[in-house]
Design a protein around this motif. Sequence first.
Motif, PDB file in Angstrom:
ATOM      1  N   GLU A  99      -6.419   5.409  -7.601  1.00 36.48           N
ATOM      2  CA  GLU A  99      -7.330   5.952  -8.000  1.00 36.48           C
ATOM      3  C   GLU A  99      -8.747   5.535  -7.202  1.00 36.48           C
ATOM      4  O   GLU A  99      -8.536   4.488  -6.626  1.00 36.48           O
ATOM      5  CB  GLU A  99      -7.803   5.535  -9.646  1.00 36.48           C
ATOM      6  CG  GLU A  99      -6.516   6.153 -10.484  1.00 36.48           C
ATOM      7  CD  GLU A  99      -6.986   5.715 -11.901  1.00 36.48           C
ATOM      8  OE1 GLU A  99      -8.072   5.804 -12.375  1.00 36.48           O
ATOM      9  OE2 GLU A  99      -5.993   5.781 -12.678  1.00 36.48           O
ATOM     10  N   HIS A 101     -13.088   6.289  -7.856  1.00 33.63           N
ATOM     11  CA  HIS A 101     -13.970   6.671  -8.397  1.00 33.63           C
ATOM     12  C   HIS A 101     -15.384   6.208  -7.802  1.00 33.63           C
ATOM     13  O   HIS A 101     -15.685   5.163  -7.216  1.00 33.63           O
ATOM     14  CB  HIS A 101     -14.100   6.016  -9.792  1.00 33.63           C
ATOM     15  CG  HIS A 101     -12.753   6.180 -10.542  1.00 33.63           C
ATOM     16  ND1 HIS A 101     -12.537   7.318 -11.466  1.00 33.63           N
ATOM     17  CD2 HIS A 101     -11.692   5.470 -10.567  1.00 33.63           C
ATOM     18  CE1 HIS A 101     -11.334   7.154 -11.971  1.00 33.63           C
ATOM     19  NE2 HIS A 101     -10.702   6.034 -11.631  1.00 33.63           N
ATOM     20  N   LYS A 112      -8.442   1.813  -8.030  1.00 27.70           N
ATOM     21  CA  LYS A 112      -7.255   0.876  -8.533  1.00 27.70           C
ATOM     22  C   LYS A 112      -6.266   1.192  -7.638  1.00 27.70           C
ATOM     23  O   LYS A 112      -5.839   1.991  -7.063  1.00 27.70           O
ATOM     24  CB  LYS A 112      -6.726   1.699  -9.864  1.00 27.70           C
ATOM     25  CG  LYS A 112      -5.459   1.554 -10.545  1.00 27.70           C
ATOM     26  CD  LYS A 112      -5.394   2.482 -11.907  1.00 27.70           C
ATOM     27  CE  LYS A 112      -3.752   2.310 -12.375  1.00 27.70           C
ATOM     28  NZ  LYS A 112      -3.785   3.297 -13.493  1.00 27.70           N
ATOM     29  N   GLN A 151      -2.027   8.990 -22.139  1.00 24.26           N
ATOM     30  CA  GLN A 151      -2.912  10.311 -21.924  1.00 24.26           C
ATOM     31  C   GLN A 151      -3.907  10.452 -23.552  1.00 24.26           C
ATOM     32  O   GLN A 151      -3.423   9.938 -24.122  1.00 24.26           O
ATOM     33  CB  GLN A 151      -2.264  11.682 -21.791  1.00 24.26           C
ATOM     34  CG  GLN A 151      -1.464  11.676 -20.321  1.00 24.26           C
ATOM     35  CD  GLN A 151      -1.109  13.248 -20.005  1.00 24.26           C
ATOM     36  OE1 GLN A 151      -1.825  13.858 -19.652  1.00 24.26           O
ATOM     37  NE2 GLN A 151       0.204  13.327 -19.997  1.00 24.26           N
TER      38      GLN A 151
ATOM     39  N   LYS B 112      -9.761   1.313 -19.577  1.00 25.87           N
ATOM     40  CA  LYS B 112      -9.973   2.824 -19.085  1.00 25.87           C
ATOM     41  C   LYS B 112     -10.196   3.563 -20.258  1.00 25.87           C
ATOM     42  O   LYS B 112      -9.256   3.601 -21.258  1.00 25.87           O
ATOM     43  CB  LYS B 112      -9.170   3.320 -18.217  1.00 25.87           C
ATOM     44  CG  LYS B 112      -9.293   4.716 -17.645  1.00 25.87           C
ATOM     45  CD  LYS B 112      -8.281   4.862 -16.633  1.00 25.87           C
ATOM     46  CE  LYS B 112      -8.126   6.418 -16.249  1.00 25.87           C
ATOM     47  NZ  LYS B 112      -6.980   6.411 -15.319  1.00 25.87           N
ATOM     48  N   SER B 143     -17.306   6.632 -14.563  1.00 29.51           N
ATOM     49  CA  SER B 143     -17.142   7.091 -13.296  1.00 29.51           C
ATOM     50  C   SER B 143     -17.618   8.539 -13.219  1.00 29.51           C
ATOM     51  O   SER B 143     -17.579   9.451 -14.106  1.00 29.51           O
ATOM     52  CB  SER B 143     -15.506   7.580 -13.453  1.00 29.51           C
ATOM     53  OG  SER B 143     -15.130   8.265 -12.215  1.00 29.51           O
ATOM     54  N   GLN B 146     -14.093  11.286  -9.702  1.00 27.50           N
ATOM     55  CA  GLN B 146     -12.871  10.868  -9.276  1.00 27.50           C
ATOM     56  C   GLN B 146     -12.268  11.681  -8.272  1.00 27.50           C
ATOM     57  O   GLN B 146     -12.037  12.608  -8.168  1.00 27.50           O
ATOM     58  CB  GLN B 146     -11.900  10.792 -10.572  1.00 27.50           C
ATOM     59  CG  GLN B 146     -10.575  10.293 -10.193  1.00 27.50           C
ATOM     60  CD  GLN B 146      -9.767   9.736 -11.278  1.00 27.50           C
ATOM     61  OE1 GLN B 146      -9.837  10.215 -12.215  1.00 27.50           O
ATOM     62  NE2 GLN B 146      -8.320   9.297 -10.968  1.00 27.50           N
ATOM     63  N   ASP B 149      -6.204  10.400  -7.291  1.00 29.84           N
ATOM     64  CA  ASP B 149      -5.868  10.071  -8.554  1.00 29.84           C
ATOM     65  C   ASP B 149      -4.125  10.718  -8.217  1.00 29.84           C
ATOM     66  O   ASP B 149      -3.645  11.859  -8.263  1.00 29.84           O
ATOM     67  CB  ASP B 149      -6.145  11.082  -9.772  1.00 29.84           C
ATOM     68  CG  ASP B 149      -5.315  10.742 -10.941  1.00 29.84           C
ATOM     69  OD1 ASP B 149      -4.692   9.768 -11.026  1.00 29.84           O
ATOM     70  OD2 ASP B 149      -5.404  11.507 -12.286  1.00 29.84           O
ATOM     71  N   ARG B 150      -3.343   9.662  -8.117  1.00 35.18           N
ATOM     72  CA  ARG B 150      -1.824   9.873  -7.797  1.00 35.18           C
ATOM     73  C   ARG B 150      -1.055   8.489  -8.047  1.00 35.18           C
ATOM     74  O   ARG B 150      -1.475   7.675  -8.710  1.00 35.18           O
ATOM     75  CB  ARG B 150      -2.044  10.030  -6.139  1.00 35.18           C
ATOM     76  CG  ARG B 150      -2.495   8.961  -5.386  1.00 35.18           C
ATOM     77  CD  ARG B 150      -2.588   9.044  -3.774  1.00 35.18           C
ATOM     78  NE  ARG B 150      -3.365   7.971  -3.124  1.00 35.18           N
ATOM     79  CZ  ARG B 150      -3.596   7.900  -2.054  1.00 35.18           C
ATOM     80  NH1 ARG B 150      -3.678   9.126  -1.491  1.00 35.18           N
ATOM     81  NH2 ARG B 150      -3.991   6.889  -1.445  1.00 35.18           N
TER      82      ARG B 150
END
Lengths: 154, 154
Positions: A99, A101, A112, A151, B112, B143, B146, B149-150
């Motif tokens: 990640e 940001h 991250k 999520q 987070k 943030s 972003q 993201d993976r």
Amino acid sequence: MDTKQITIDGIDKKILRALTEDARTPILEIARHVGISGAAIHQRLRKLEKSKLLVGSKFIINEKALGYSTLAFVGIYLEQATNNDDVVKALKRIPEVLECHYTTGQFNIFIKLLSRNNAHLMQLLNNDIQTIRGVLRTESLISLDQQIDRQIKI
Amino acid sequence: MDTKQITIDGIDKKILRALTEDARTPILEIARHVGISGAAIHQRLRKLEKSKLLVGSKFIINEKALGYSTLAFVGIYLEQATNNDDVVKALKRIPEVLECHYTTGQFNIFIKLLSRNNAHLMQLLNNDIQTIRGVLRTESLISLDQQIDRQIKI
DNA sequence: AGTGAAACAGTGTTTGG
DNA sequence: CCAAACACTGTTTCACT
């Protein structure tokens, strides 16, 4: 409101809950569970996809089984005149960066990243990240144990 | 080495790459792409699941379409004699908390979280998080955007 | 051991009501 | 939204290299 809201009823929520837990949950199983037909579920799924609320599905791989056991968050300080996009572009080339940001607060960029072990983490920081043009210094938080990973609830 | 390694060849990698991008990629499509039979793909998938390298699949929901547009990282300082597990248990009850880590460094716990907007974020911090017994104070990184993201590359 | 073609079972999808 | 017909996939089997 800058993003379109979509109306979701209780049935939609149940469908989403099942599929966000396991993308391969059979439609007919959901249908039985909520008490409507499979075709109806299918219709609702099309609606949810069209509304961009569902944006895809992924297989989840267990990184630890691949040998990646150290998760860390790294705050990055940049020099004043740095082009942030160039830094992000460089970070994208490092596959261990999961990640990235732009953030408020002390750091310019917050990432991250996942490494095999502490030695690998140090190597990533020293050889790959701190050598990016514009990076002044970094500050790391190593995750000793992750207790929550999910999520948003629907 | 504390976690068992599994041998992954180039074909396994291609299978994983396809399915981590889209869990619904048909086996036969992968088969055509890598040049072996569907049954072979199926066998390999069983192997990968049994080895715990594949641990499931998820539908991905677009949080923004649900009205959640503010992502933040929050470092939490705890009082000396606090039972960390109790704090985690309380955090689990807050659905907006998506990740929770015990970390090295200045914070005891690092989370987070996803909120609808800045007002909602403030409410979560003041009403839900800072009222947890043992929480001394918090430090937030919001943030703004972003860029990456993976999952880990395979 | 691993592969591939064919038969099978189960699912996703479409249709008409 | 439902029920049934349909098309396609995942799965198993088995002979083969």
